[in-house]
Every structure is written in structure tokens, then in C-alpha cells.
Design an enzyme around this catalytic site. Structure first.
Site, PDB file in Angstrom:
ATOM      1  N   HIS A 101       0.813  -1.219   0.000  1.00  0.00           N
ATOM      2  CA  HIS A 101       0.000   0.000   0.000  1.00  0.00           C
ATOM      3  C   HIS A 101       0.851   1.276   0.000  1.00  0.00           C
ATOM      4  CE1 HIS A 101       0.506  -0.265   4.489  1.00  0.00           C
ATOM      5  NE2 HIS A 101       0.502   1.051   4.387  1.00  0.00           N
ATOM      6  N   ASP A 107      -0.440  -7.466   0.999  1.00  0.00           N
ATOM      7  CA  ASP A 107       0.152  -6.168   1.332  1.00  0.00           C
ATOM      8  C   ASP A 107       1.672  -6.219   1.399  1.00  0.00           C
ATOM      9  OD1 ASP A 107       0.137  -3.451   1.799  1.00  0.00           O
ATOM     10  OD2 ASP A 107      -0.070  -3.659   3.972  1.00  0.00           O
ATOM     11  N   SER A 151       4.896   1.202   8.170  1.00  0.00           N
ATOM     12  CA  SER A 151       4.423   0.255   7.164  1.00  0.00           C
ATOM     13  C   SER A 151       5.552  -0.155   6.220  1.00  0.00           C
ATOM     14  CB  SER A 151       3.285   0.875   6.349  1.00  0.00           C
ATOM     15  OG  SER A 151       2.139   1.061   7.131  1.00  0.00           O
TER      16      SER A 151
END
Length: 344
Positions: A76, A106, A184
Site C-alpha cells: 500500500h 500487502d 508500514s
């Protein structure tokens, strides 16, 4: 005598804690050069009557997994990015491109052409051996603060679909290590200095860390990105099904709503159109007005195994092969075709 024993025990505990802290400090210094900060940029169109272009910038983390410049991160962060830059621990910054991606897990694989001599290559551990309660630590860029350390434990193990609510692949490790926006894509290390997970997301009601962080297991990274070919299409999509599919008049049980795409990507070259109007539905922000992908190479996304079959089909294509997709556009079903290039 009891007081003496109590004092001795306290000293031993303090000495053990100091040793553990020193060990972690040494371990951080050893693995930190493998961690990178990722900055991505994407141009998106928003508006109804007159479209206005807006730049979206994202900051994430990643980890170097090979000496030839392959970097694992979260999909993402980079999936639909037009530009990607990677900053190493020594301060050097280089351009990067996506060479593989699996949005359903992801995770994505980047490639940089130059790796600084000071960088270190991280070792992927065996996540099947990770136990609940095992100590771990994360290194990343929470809120853009590069190479920050957070420490915690493995709290649980989950199926990806149980957490994301979509067709998530594989499995996630839950940790109470403090994770925030910017973490992330960063690595979750065990105390042997091996990567056992790639940070994916947090569950929060405040927007900040609440001890509910999730990382894709290292074995999933190895299988889906390194051992198999993970086709990157440059598309950011949203699965629509159930009541939402009926509301949008989709002529099948499930489709992929196009939210955005990277310029020059296979998704852009085939002629897909992204949405332009932001709406809030059931607490989620969606971008409506774009194409809804119904099938790829004749494989319908309405089939229970449709996504997996499409993934396998795309992973087996070579430069020069063509891809045809069926989309719903403005209420009409149309077909789009493109030929894969050398970089796909």
C-alpha cells in the site's frame, strides 16, 4: 540473611536487564543498516465538473533483502506510486521501481540500481517457528522519524482475511510493539536479528499506536515475492461485493473497483480509468466513478478462486504476451487489451 539474599537477587535482575539492553543495542547497530525509508508520490484526479490533480505523498519503511538491490516493503506504500525514492541509513537516497507486488498480502518488492557500501542485507527467518510471547523489535520511520526502534512481543497469529476483511492472503503476526504511520513496510526482527515479518497495518481508534500491530510473516514474503513471480500491475483497487455491488449495479457478485494507478504501469497502458469522486461508505473512503474489473483473461472475479487463478495466470506471462480484461464502465461492459513490455 534474607535481606542480603533479596539485595543479591535485585542486583542480579538489574545486571540481567542491563545485559539484555546492551545486547539489543548491539543488535540494533548490526541490523539497522538493512532498513530503509521509502517516500512515494502519486498524482490523482479529484472532482466532478472540473478535475483537479492532487499529489499524494506517502512515507513508509522497507528492508534490503539482497545485495543486488531488492527491497521488501508494504504494497500500500508503493502500489500505485508514480515516483519512489529510497533512503539508506547513511543518508544516501536513490530512485526505486516496483518489480513485484501482492496487494492481497500487502507486500511488494522494489529494486534499486545502486546499494551503498554501508548497507547491510537482512536475513529472512522462518516465521513458522515464531511463538506467542516471543520478544521482537521493529525498525522503521513512524511519522517520518527515520530508523526508530520499538520493542515488544508476538501477541497472536491470524489469517490475513480475519484482520483486513478482504481477500487477504497468508498470515499475520500480531505484536504489541509500538507501530505508527510510517512503520508500514518495515521489518519486524527476532532477537537473532532475522526478519520474521513485514509491518502491514495497525488497528486503532485514535490514529496512533494502541498495541495492535500486524506484520506479514516472512515465510509469506519468501513464498509470494521471492520464490514466485509476483506480477505488478500498478493498480490500486477495492473489492466490491454484496450490498455495495448491488448498489453500484455490478452485473456479478464481485468486482474490483479501480481507485488509482501508477503512470506508465500495465494498468495505465491497458486504458483503465480510475475514480474521481471521494465518498464515505460504512466508515471507509472510496473513490467512485472508475472502472470495475469483472474478469482477466476470461477468469471472472465472481468465482471463489478467481483472484488466485488470475494471479497464477499473470505470473506466468512473458514480455510480448497480451492481456485482455473485461470492465464495467459507465454501465457498459467493454474489453481492454495490452501487450506486456520488458519491464513488466
Amino acid at each position: 540473611m534474607p535481606r542480603f539474599l533479596a539485595c543479591l537477587l535485585s542486583l542480579l535482575i538489574l545486571a540481567s536487564a542491563a545485559t539484555q539492553a546492551a545486547d539489543l543495542a548491539d543488535l540494533f547497530e548490526r541490523v539497522n543498516p538493512s532498513v530503509v525509508v521509502i517516500q512515494s508520490q502519486e498524482q490523482v484526479a479529484r472532482g466532478t465538473d472540473q478535475l483537479a490533480w492532487r499529489t499524494i505523498q506517502r512515507v513508509g519503511s522497507g528492508v534490503l533483502v539482497s545485495g543486488d538491490g531488492r527491497i521488501v516493503t508494504a504494497a500500500h506504500v508503493v502500489q500505485s506510486a508514480d515516483q519512489i525514492q529510497v533512503s539508506f541509513a547513511d543518508g544516501s537516497t536513490v530512485d526505486a521501481r516496483v518489480i513485484g507486488s501482492e496487494p492481497a498480502a500487502d507486500i511488494a518488492l522494489l529494486k534499486v540500481e545502486a546499494v551503498p557500501a554501508s548497507a547491510a542485507v537482512a536475513r529472512l527467518g522462518d516465521s513458522d517457528g515464531v511463538r506467542i510471547g516471543q520478544p521482537v523489535f521493529a525498525i522503521g520511520a513512524p511519522h517520518g522519524l527515520a530508523h526508530a526502534l520499538s520493542v515488544g512481543h508476538i501477541s497472536a497469529r491470524h489469517r490475513g482475511s480475519d484482520i483486513t476483511g478482504d481477500f487477504g492472503l497468508g498470515e499475520l503476526l500480531q505484536t504489541d510493539a509500538s507501530l505508527n504511520r510510517g512503520n508500514s513496510g518495515g521489518p519486524l526482527f527476532n532477537h537473532s536479528g532475522e526478519v520474521v515479518g513485514i509491518v502491514s497495518r495497525i488497528l486503532t481508534s485514535s490514529g496512533g499506536s494502541q498495541g495492535l500491530g500486524f506484520a506479514v510473516t516472512s515465510n509469506q514474503v519468501r513464498e509470494l515475492l521471492l520464490e514466485q513471480r509476483a506480477f505488478w500491475n500498478g493498480l490500486n483497487g477495492y473489492w466490491v461485493q454484496g450490498n455495495l455491488a448491488r448498489l453500484l449495479n455490478i452485473p456479478q457478485a464481485r468486482g474490483l473497483l479501480v481507485q488509482g494507478m501508477a503512470s506508465g504501469s500495465p494498468a495505465a497502458r491497458i486504458g483503465l480509468r480510475a475514480g474521481t469522486v471521494e465518498v464515505d461508505i460504512a466508515g471507509e473512503t472510496l473513490i467512485l466513478g472508475g472502472d470495475v474489473i469483472l474478469s482477466v483473461a476470461g477468469i471472472s472475479f465472481a468465482d471463489d478462486d478467481g483472484y488466485q487463478r488470475v494471479r497464477q495466470h499473470l505470473g506466468g506471462l512473458n514480455p510480448g504476451d497480451s492481456v485482455t480484461i473485461s470492465v464495467l464502465r459507465a454501465g457498459e461492459r467493454i474489453s481492454l487489451t495490452t501487450t506486456l513490455g520488458e519491464s513488466d
